[in-house]
Design a protein around this motif. Structure first.
Motif, PDB file in Angstrom:
ATOM      1  N   LEU A   1       9.890   4.355  -8.224  1.00 37.00           N
ATOM      2  CA  LEU A   1       9.835   3.254  -7.270  1.00 37.00           C
ATOM      3  C   LEU A   1       8.557   3.242  -6.451  1.00 37.00           C
ATOM      4  N   ALA A   2       7.863   4.371  -6.413  1.00 34.85           N
ATOM      5  CA  ALA A   2       6.648   4.451  -5.603  1.00 34.85           C
ATOM      6  C   ALA A   2       5.398   4.025  -6.367  1.00 34.85           C
ATOM      7  N   ALA A   3       5.533   3.710  -7.655  1.00 35.52           N
ATOM      8  CA  ALA A   3       4.358   3.363  -8.457  1.00 35.52           C
ATOM      9  C   ALA A   3       3.779   2.025  -8.015  1.00 35.52           C
ATOM     10  N   LEU A   4       2.452   1.925  -8.043  1.00 33.71           N
ATOM     11  CA  LEU A   4       1.765   0.684  -7.710  1.00 33.71           C
ATOM     12  C   LEU A   4       1.911  -0.330  -8.833  1.00 33.71           C
ATOM     13  N   LEU A   5       2.033  -1.580  -8.464  1.00 28.60           N
ATOM     14  CA  LEU A   5       2.150  -2.647  -9.448  1.00 28.60           C
ATOM     15  C   LEU A   5       0.766  -3.182  -9.814  1.00 28.60           C
TER      16      LEU A   5
ATOM     17  N   ALA B   1      -6.070 -12.382  -5.244  1.00 27.06           N
ATOM     18  CA  ALA B   1      -4.924 -13.127  -5.766  1.00 27.06           C
ATOM     19  C   ALA B   1      -3.668 -12.283  -5.648  1.00 27.06           C
ATOM     20  N   ALA B   2      -2.529 -12.964  -5.722  1.00 29.80           N
ATOM     21  CA  ALA B   2      -1.256 -12.256  -5.685  1.00 29.80           C
ATOM     22  C   ALA B   2      -1.041 -11.512  -7.001  1.00 29.80           C
ATOM     23  N   VAL B   3      -0.226 -10.483  -6.936  1.00 25.80           N
ATOM     24  CA  VAL B   3       0.139  -9.725  -8.127  1.00 25.80           C
ATOM     25  C   VAL B   3       1.362 -10.399  -8.750  1.00 25.80           C
ATOM     26  N   VAL B   4       1.214 -10.832  -9.988  1.00 32.40           N
ATOM     27  CA  VAL B   4       2.319 -11.490 -10.697  1.00 32.40           C
ATOM     28  C   VAL B   4       2.954 -10.480 -11.636  1.00 32.40           C
ATOM     29  N   VAL B   5       4.213 -10.149 -11.395  1.00 33.86           N
ATOM     30  CA  VAL B   5       4.909  -9.119 -12.172  1.00 33.86           C
ATOM     31  C   VAL B   5       6.299  -9.618 -12.538  1.00 33.86           C
ATOM     32  N   GLN B   6       6.871  -8.975 -13.557  1.00 35.18           N
ATOM     33  CA  GLN B   6       8.203  -9.354 -14.020  1.00 35.18           C
ATOM     34  C   GLN B   6       9.177  -8.221 -13.760  1.00 35.18           C
TER      35      GLN B   6
ATOM     36  N   PRO C   1      -1.018  -7.969  -3.108  1.00 35.86           N
ATOM     37  CA  PRO C   1      -1.728  -6.837  -3.717  1.00 35.86           C
ATOM     38  C   PRO C   1      -1.372  -5.535  -3.015  1.00 35.86           C
ATOM     39  N   GLY C   2      -1.238  -4.489  -3.776  1.00 39.75           N
ATOM     40  CA  GLY C   2      -0.851  -3.194  -3.216  1.00 39.75           C
ATOM     41  C   GLY C   2       0.648  -2.966  -3.169  1.00 39.75           C
ATOM     42  N   SER C   3       1.425  -3.927  -3.674  1.00 40.88           N
ATOM     43  CA  SER C   3       2.880  -3.755  -3.680  1.00 40.88           C
ATOM     44  C   SER C   3       3.277  -2.687  -4.691  1.00 40.88           C
ATOM     45  N   ARG C   4       4.463  -2.134  -4.479  1.00 39.72           N
ATOM     46  CA  ARG C   4       4.972  -1.068  -5.343  1.00 39.72           C
ATOM     47  C   ARG C   4       6.249  -1.527  -6.048  1.00 39.72           C
ATOM     48  N   VAL C   5       6.721  -0.698  -6.968  1.00 37.55           N
ATOM     49  CA  VAL C   5       7.912  -1.054  -7.742  1.00 37.55           C
ATOM     50  C   VAL C   5       9.083  -1.321  -6.819  1.00 37.55           C
ATOM     51  N   ASP C   6       9.194  -0.546  -5.757  1.00 39.54           N
ATOM     52  CA  ASP C   6      10.300  -0.744  -4.819  1.00 39.54           C
ATOM     53  C   ASP C   6      10.255  -2.143  -4.206  1.00 39.54           C
TER      54      ASP C   6
END
Length: 233
Positions: free
Chosen positions: A137-141, A92-97, A112-117
């Protein structure tokens, strides 16, 4: 009286009778015997080949002259493997705010695997007053995460993610000293409500407890409970 003609001693020509079938057969046998051994063998081979060809033609089953590929069974839709019905993706997609000093705060669905940047870019980038140096900015979401981008000089709200938003410890907002920008970072508090908090503080003095927020225009019991863990006096 004329003299009698002299009779000829030679009898007149008589045609020979036709040979019988027996005589013809004997003559044919004599001709075959007169042929040499080698021609006789060749004749026997030719006769055998002729007999074999006739036998093949007569005994050949109907439809044997079809091309091999024409005699093969034709494939049908049921012969092939069953087509797999489309199934939803197992990942599934990563849902973030994205919150705080970004151009377009809100909820985003990222791979999936996206980062803060990646989230910051999806939110239109950081605002001009953002303090991006305090953000990893390099942290994983992770799914369901809220990433807060602080502004210059403001403290992070209590629900800020210390592993993503800032290397500093998250701090709650002091209702008695917070600026308009700091109050605006609270969930559900826009510039209008933030100004109402400051106006109440100016008119009535310091907040004695968090419950005093109920006296501020635009804040009800539900919003108070949402703000309670994020503010202090």
């Amino acid at each position: 009286m004329p003299d009698d003609p002299v009779s000829s001693p030679i009898e007149p020509f008589r045609p020979l009778p036709d040979p019988s079938w027996r005589e013809r057969t004997e003559a044919l046998v004599d001709q075959v015997r007169s042929v040499g051994r080698v021609p006789r063998a060749a004749l026997a081979v030719a006769v055998g080949v002729g007999v074999l060809v006739v036998a093949i033609v007569l005994l050949r089953p109907a439809g044997a002259d079809l091309a091999p590929e024409a005699s093969l069974p034709r494939a049908t839709a049921s012969d092939g493997p069953a087509s797999a019905s489309p199934t939803p993706s197992s990942v599934a997609a990563v849902v973030v705010q994205a919150a705080g000093a970004v151009m377009q705060p809100g909820i985003y669905h990222l791979a999936p695997g996206s980062r803060v940047d990646d989230l910051v870019r999806a939110a239109g980038g950081v605002a001009p007053d953002a303090d991006a140096d305090r953000v990893n900015l390099a942290a994983l979401l992770t799914d369901g995460e809220r990433v807060y981008i602080p502004r210059v000089g403001e403290a992070l709200p209590a629900d800020g993610n210390s592993d993503v938003g800032s290397s500093e410890a998250a701090q709650s907002v002091d209702l008695n000293t917070a600026s308009l920008a700091q109050l605006d970072t609270l969930p559900g508090i826009g510039p209008t409500t933030a100004q109402a908090i400051i106006d109440y503080r100016s008119e009535h003095g310091r907040f004695r407890s968090v419950d005093d927020l109920l006296n501020v225009r635009g804040i009800g019991p539900t919003k108070l409970e949402e703000l309670r863990p994020l503010v202090r006096v």
